[in-house]
Design an enzyme around this catalytic site. Sequence first.
Site, PDB file in Angstrom:
ATOM      1  CB  ILE A 154      -0.986   0.048   1.197  1.00 46.28           C
ATOM      2  CG1 ILE A 154      -0.252   0.158   2.527  1.00 46.28           C
ATOM      3  CG2 ILE A 154      -1.937  -1.122   1.177  1.00 46.28           C
ATOM      4  CD1 ILE A 154      -1.143   0.614   3.679  1.00 46.28           C
ATOM      5  CG  ASP A 155       3.857   1.834   2.754  1.00 49.82           C
ATOM      6  OD1 ASP A 155       2.881   2.462   3.186  1.00 49.82           O
ATOM      7  OD2 ASP A 155       4.514   1.041   3.447  1.00 49.82           O
ATOM      8  NE  ARG A 183     -13.270  19.849  17.963  1.00 44.17           N
ATOM      9  CZ  ARG A 183     -14.235  19.071  18.391  1.00 44.17           C
ATOM     10  NH1 ARG A 183     -14.689  18.100  17.634  1.00 44.17           N
ATOM     11  NH2 ARG A 183     -14.764  19.237  19.589  1.00 44.17           N
ATOM     12  CG  ASN A 197     -11.443   7.191 -21.069  1.00 42.36           C
ATOM     13  OD1 ASN A 197     -10.838   8.250 -21.240  1.00 42.36           O
ATOM     14  ND2 ASN A 197     -10.817   6.033 -21.034  1.00 42.36           N
ATOM     15  CD  GLU A 203     -25.729   5.769 -22.485  1.00 44.14           C
ATOM     16  OE1 GLU A 203     -26.772   5.925 -21.816  1.00 44.14           O
ATOM     17  OE2 GLU A 203     -24.848   6.637 -22.595  1.00 44.14           O
ATOM     18  CG  HIS A 235     -27.985  10.746 -14.927  1.00 39.96           C
ATOM     19  ND1 HIS A 235     -28.908  10.194 -15.794  1.00 39.96           N
ATOM     20  CD2 HIS A 235     -27.365  11.741 -15.601  1.00 39.96           C
ATOM     21  CE1 HIS A 235     -28.859  10.852 -16.938  1.00 39.96           C
ATOM     22  NE2 HIS A 235     -27.933  11.793 -16.854  1.00 39.96           N
TER      23      HIS A 235
END
Length: 748
Positions: free
Chosen positions: A136-137, A172, A495, A593, A625
């Site tokens: 994960i690093d 905060r 895309n 679609e 949507h």
Amino acid sequence: MNAAVRAVVRMGLYVGAKVYFIHEGYQGMVDGGENIREATWESVSSMLQVGGTVIGSARCKEFRTHEGRLKAALNLVQRGITNLCVIGGDGSLTGANLFREEWSGLLTELVEQGSIEADAVQKYSALHIVGMVGSIDNDFCGTDMTIGTDSALHRIIEVVDAIMTTAQSHQRTFVLEVMGRHCGYLALVSALACGADWVLIPEMPPEDGWEDKMCQKLSATRSRGTRLNIIIVAEGAIDRHGKPITSSLVKDLVVKCLGFDTRVTILGHVQRGGTPSAFDRILASRMGVEAVLALLETTANTPACVVSLCGNQSVRLPLMECVQMVRTALGWKQAKTATQSASFENNLKTYKLLAHRKPESELNFNVAVLNVGAPAAGMNAAVRSAVRVGISEGHKMFAVNDGFEGFCKGQVSEIKWADVGGWTGQGGSLLGTKRTLPAKHVDKIADQMRKHNINALLVIGGFEALESLLQLYDARATYEEFCIPMGMLPATISNNVPGTDLSIGADTALNAIVETCDRIKQSASGTKRRVFIIETMGGYCGYLASVGGLAAGADAAYIYEEPFDIRDLQANVEHLTEKMKTSIQRGLVLRNENSNENYTTDFIYQLYTEEGKGVFDCRKNVLGHMQQGGAPSPFDRNFGTKISAKAMQWISKKLVETFRQGRVFANTEDSCCLLGMRRRALVFQPVVQLKDETDFVHRIPKEQWWLKLRPLMKILAKYKTSYDVSDSGQLEHVMRNRPKELDASVAM
């Protein structure tokens, strides 16, 4: 990791190999017995959406000893295993390479002990190894993204978004500690993705006196009316003298200097868990298939390799070159990170550009930003980035509301640094966006350009944005107002913009699709066999259906680019029926679609229902949507932020180049460009030159890279199909600094 395991198993079976699971990592290899089991097609079903690793992983002290490796070699030889696919970090991969180097010696020893026959040495003479990096690093040299990094970023951003609402309510300051002992990638990218006020990472120890600078920055942000501050600290952060900077230290500092109400949140192992993101599933599936191909092609003389991703391209790199680089990097005094990859450096550069407000210099030029087309998640991050980089470069930035429709009505106003605060995490388009093209209103737009003295234009949008720039380019002949630098950033969930492999917003839409598919599949667990027909958006572009299908483990995806007829539909139904009879309980079929005007979603649903009678029942779902909404994914926030910063720097350069006798005049092709990601590089391409690459009737590029991923989906769904290996990675050497143009890693 599970997506990688699934891909390796299914690709291995597809090429006719016998595939084994080794449970519990090297410990399982040393212990043998039930830990090494043959894998079947069904044994990797329904594991794509599961986090962690189904086959288990364990640190193994015994494998570090010669005796341990001897036991492991015996266990492998007994089963005739000579090809290993290792998924892990640099420790696991180094261990694998050592094992490979000792292999023939270990076999000789086993013969001397009488554990194996003498002819086994000849028969199993070489051990082949291919690695995939699961970490994960993102701390491995030679790869832009490691498996698991994107999912960890999802966890962090979910938490940050939730914390921001509470922080705002109570005014905060929050200090967030994220993982990254030697590598600050997670901290840096999450800081970019949420617009944090300050970030502390091991690679960049702050200068002495950083405490005062940080407090000044926080105080200045508050004085401008912001109700919260976010500081992100990597667990391995240190100062110039190697002293750790902890989250509690930062909290005490803020309380002491500023008296702000401050809280600490340590994310810990939350970052390792949860469902894998769409990006990680696709990355792992591509890498898994690539690993099997690499194993098939290895000979006794080829070095052990790692399959990885560079930009949008699969590559193979010598394992030990990568590990050596990580090790040298970690040996430096200041934990100079493992990766320091182009990807990391680009993140750092962009963060520095955006985080600190420059004193406003003599304002040089006026630059307008607008959104065109349908909304896409990540558009706001791109606008924020453009505005802040523009102001840093000394320009006066203007925001245009509601696209070109708003432009002709005069909805143009100056936008300041503070106006875009907190925009990165917002979905949709805050500027407002319309599909209206400029051609009808070109005279009114020219008037507005003249009125506000606009010297450059940045358009962020989908296919309509491309058409708009082409119309404005043509209008240059009549209106001098358009003889200015004009840039476009692709932002659309479909895309479908030519000149780029990826668009801002597509990753968020993919995650929405994959998440919904997971839920839909889960809804059938425990019921009888069921097939779901799911309709995705995308116009005529099948990207969402195909890549979403690969990430969700679909059995078929119907798209316009790959024409299909009733025979194909019949073959798919028969294939599913066959699978359902033997083992699989749930089937998933995606349909774009506009894939076919007659074979509608209803038609396909009715056909499957009729043909599957007695074997499975059917349900259909139109996603609609929901694919366009929601908070942007970390990838889209990051991609939008970085390509936008790059586009603004390009605009600044063009403005300087085209400034003559007191005014800007640009009428060449290369002053009206789209910035896109092509394989490994981010490139500015004149929109005029993209005309030939475009099918304007169906609003798609004539050639689309992701079509090569479709056979992958079919293979992983158990179809007999051919797989084109011409695009698979070739063995390359690791470069410390890549050539300038190869900076597609900016996308990561």
